[in-house]
Design an enzyme around this catalytic site. Structure first.
Site, PDB file in Angstrom:
ATOM      1  N   LYS A 186       0.834  -1.204   0.000  1.00 14.20           N
ATOM      2  CA  LYS A 186       0.000   0.000   0.000  1.00 14.20           C
ATOM      3  C   LYS A 186       0.871   1.257   0.000  1.00 14.20           C
ATOM      4  O   LYS A 186       0.491   2.280  -0.582  1.00 14.20           O
ATOM      5  CB  LYS A 186      -0.933  -0.017   1.220  1.00 14.20           C
ATOM      6  CG  LYS A 186      -1.945  -1.159   1.224  1.00 14.20           C
ATOM      7  CD  LYS A 186      -2.825  -1.109   2.448  1.00 14.20           C
ATOM      8  CE  LYS A 186      -3.808  -2.265   2.467  1.00 14.20           C
ATOM      9  NZ  LYS A 186      -3.135  -3.575   2.620  1.00 14.20           N
ATOM     10  N   CYS A 201      -8.926  -6.262   6.773  1.00  9.70           N
ATOM     11  CA  CYS A 201      -9.267  -7.453   5.985  1.00  9.70           C
ATOM     12  C   CYS A 201     -10.150  -8.347   6.855  1.00  9.70           C
ATOM     13  O   CYS A 201      -9.922  -9.544   6.994  1.00  9.70           O
ATOM     14  CB  CYS A 201      -8.018  -8.188   5.513  1.00  9.70           C
ATOM     15  SG  CYS A 201      -6.810  -8.533   6.809  1.00  9.70           S
TER      16      CYS A 201
END
Length: 492
Positions: A164, A297
């Site tokens: 990321k 997640c």
């Protein structure tokens, strides 16, 4: 090493056609796995029921996602390279056949290419040189949601392993600064390796817990964009057997017949949610922060919508970004959850419930959820932005002291002007009375007179002296006029 040994065994036991090979029973790992075979199969069945899947194959995403690193290539050049190798570019959205030599540009993220699951790009030249990064589609959402512009300052709070972080650097075109924090030295080294391979030149890594970073430090005063991906339960990661292996490890550790209770699971989720809330609220303390992405997640509401609701209740500076700013075409949105909106007390009580419900739905619509049915892992993303109403109130509060000061200045000038008029009037009256007294004295009147002039409305000090509002020359003239107008006795 133990995990690497357990994964293939669990895979063969639960997913392979022939199950475990008979000659593998000699392995200590195989014997340990077989000891808990029934419990592992029960856990797999529970996951299948929860996800609505008929077989384990339905838990695996149907496509491989390939993120183009815009620091080393363009989408057009990567597309041309794959077409030159015989791949066919299809128009999204469409279904990729499992073994088709084809790919497509993702319909939601313009820098993401989608390949069928049979495509293995780990040895591809573009992957080796860092031009493409293999990444799940949902994990590409946070960088796109926060979208820091070129030349800005940003923070990746829980950065390792760095996918990321490099994605943010790609969006910023390597212009600006990204402060990357992770408290694990080994994971931070992995971040440095991956971001160097990706060609990132704007990342400042730091082996430190984000919660220990001082928002008031001058080096972070320009940070406006923050990407938060803190530790979570990982319940959304279903294209690996991690959860089954974790469950197996728990069985081995606690012994047969023992398992985590529902109360233990709830307590673990509560602890994670508390940590996640602290991370978000800490990010909001940075003075220039104006856009914050929060992602997990996880599929649990406790770590997602309920954390967002707690953050909204704990402060009033930030709110949820509207759907129009957060991947508006993505169909799977957040769940309606109590507390996502704060209703103004001035509303009509009869309308309170309906208005609260509509606002909750509106804010939940600004949240993103992803699931295996979307072709991704289970994922959640929220974007916090400065609340326009709070910003207006803050600006008004800053203007009010300045307005009060200006009003005080106007009042002071007005008082000075009035004092000046009174002083001039007093001087004129004193001069007139003085002239009248002189005339009476010269006429030789036969009566004794005591003449006292009217006291001028002059602002004087404690000892009858002119106030500091008068100029020195005017004060001198005033004293002289008073001496001339003292009471006089006239005797025949």
């Amino acid at each position: 090493a133990g995990l690497c040994a357990v994964l293939p065994v669990v895979h063969d036991l639960l997913l392979a056609r022939g199950g475990l090979q008979h000659n593998s029973n000699r392995s200590n790992v195989c014997r340990a796995v077989l000891q808990h075979k029934t419990r592992l199969r029960e856990e797999l069945d529970r996951i299948l029921r929860r996800e609505g899947a008929r077989s384990p194959k339905e838990l695996v995403p149907e496509e491989l996602k390939d993120n183009v690193n815009l620091l080393k290539a363009t989408v057009e050049s990567v597309v041309a390279a794959f077409e030159a190798e015989g791949y066919k570019l299809l128009v999204a959205p469409c279904q990729l056949r499992p073994r088709a030599r084809a790919f497509m540009v993702d319909e939601h993220l313009p820098d993401l290419l989608v390949f069928p699951p049979s495509a293995d790009l780990h040895d591809h030249a573009l992957y080796i040189n860092g031009s493409i990064i293999l990444q799940d589609k949902a994990s590409c959402f946070p960088a796109h949601v926060v979208s820091p512009p070129r030349g800005s300052a940003a923070i990746d709070a829980c950065a390792a392993p760095g996918n990321k972080t490099s994605h943010m650097a790609s969006i910023m075109q390597n212009m600006g600064t990204i402060y990357a924090f992770d408290m694990d030295p080994r994971r931070l080294e992995l971040l440095k390796s991956l971001t160097t391979k990706a060609g990132c030149k704007t990342i400042v890594p730091s082996c430190q817990s984000f919660l220990e970073v001082n928002p008031g430090d001058p080096q972070y005063r320009d940070v406006e964009y923050l990407l938060l991906d803190p530790s979570c339960s990982g319940s959304g990661i279903i294209n690996r057997l991690d959860r089954l292996v974790d469950h197996f490890a728990t069985l081995v550790h606690t012994g047969p017949g023992r398992d985590d209770s529902e109360a233990d699971r709830r307590q673990r989720l509560a602890n994670l949610a508390e940590f996640q809330t602290q991370v978000i609220l800490h990010a909001m303390k940075f003075p220039s922060a104006k856009r914050i992405s929060y992602s997990t997640c996880s599929v649990h509401r406790e770590e997602n919508e309920e954390v967002v609701a707690r953050v909204l209740a704990a402060q009033s500076r930030f709110t949820i970004a509207p759907r129009s700013e957060v991947l508006p075409k993505w169909p799977h949105r957040g769940l309606e959850t109590p507390g996502l909106s704060k209703v103004m007390r001035l509303l009509d009580p009869a309308r309170l419930t309906s208005v609260a419900a509509s606002r909750t739905l509106e804010q939940a619509d600004g949240l993103i959820r992803a699931a295996p049915k979307d072709g991704t892992n289970g994922f959640f993303v929220a974007c916090f932005i400065i609340d326009p109403r709070a910003q207006a109130l803050h600006a008004s509060a800053q203007e009010q002291p300045q307005g009060r000061f200006q009003e005080q200045e106007r009042q002071t000038r007005r008082k000075r002007s009035i004092s000046k008029v009174h002083a001039d009037k007093a001087l004129d009256e004193a001069a007139t009375i003085s002239s009248s007294n002189n005339s009476d004295t010269e006429s030789g009147g036969l009566q004794r007179k005591i003449i006292t002039p009217a006291k001028p409305p002059l602002d004087t000090g404690a000892k009858g002296m002119p106030s500091a509002l008068e100029s020195p020359k005017r004060a001198k003239r005033t004293r002289k006029a008073r001496r001339k107008t003292r009471p006089k006795q006239v005797t025949l």
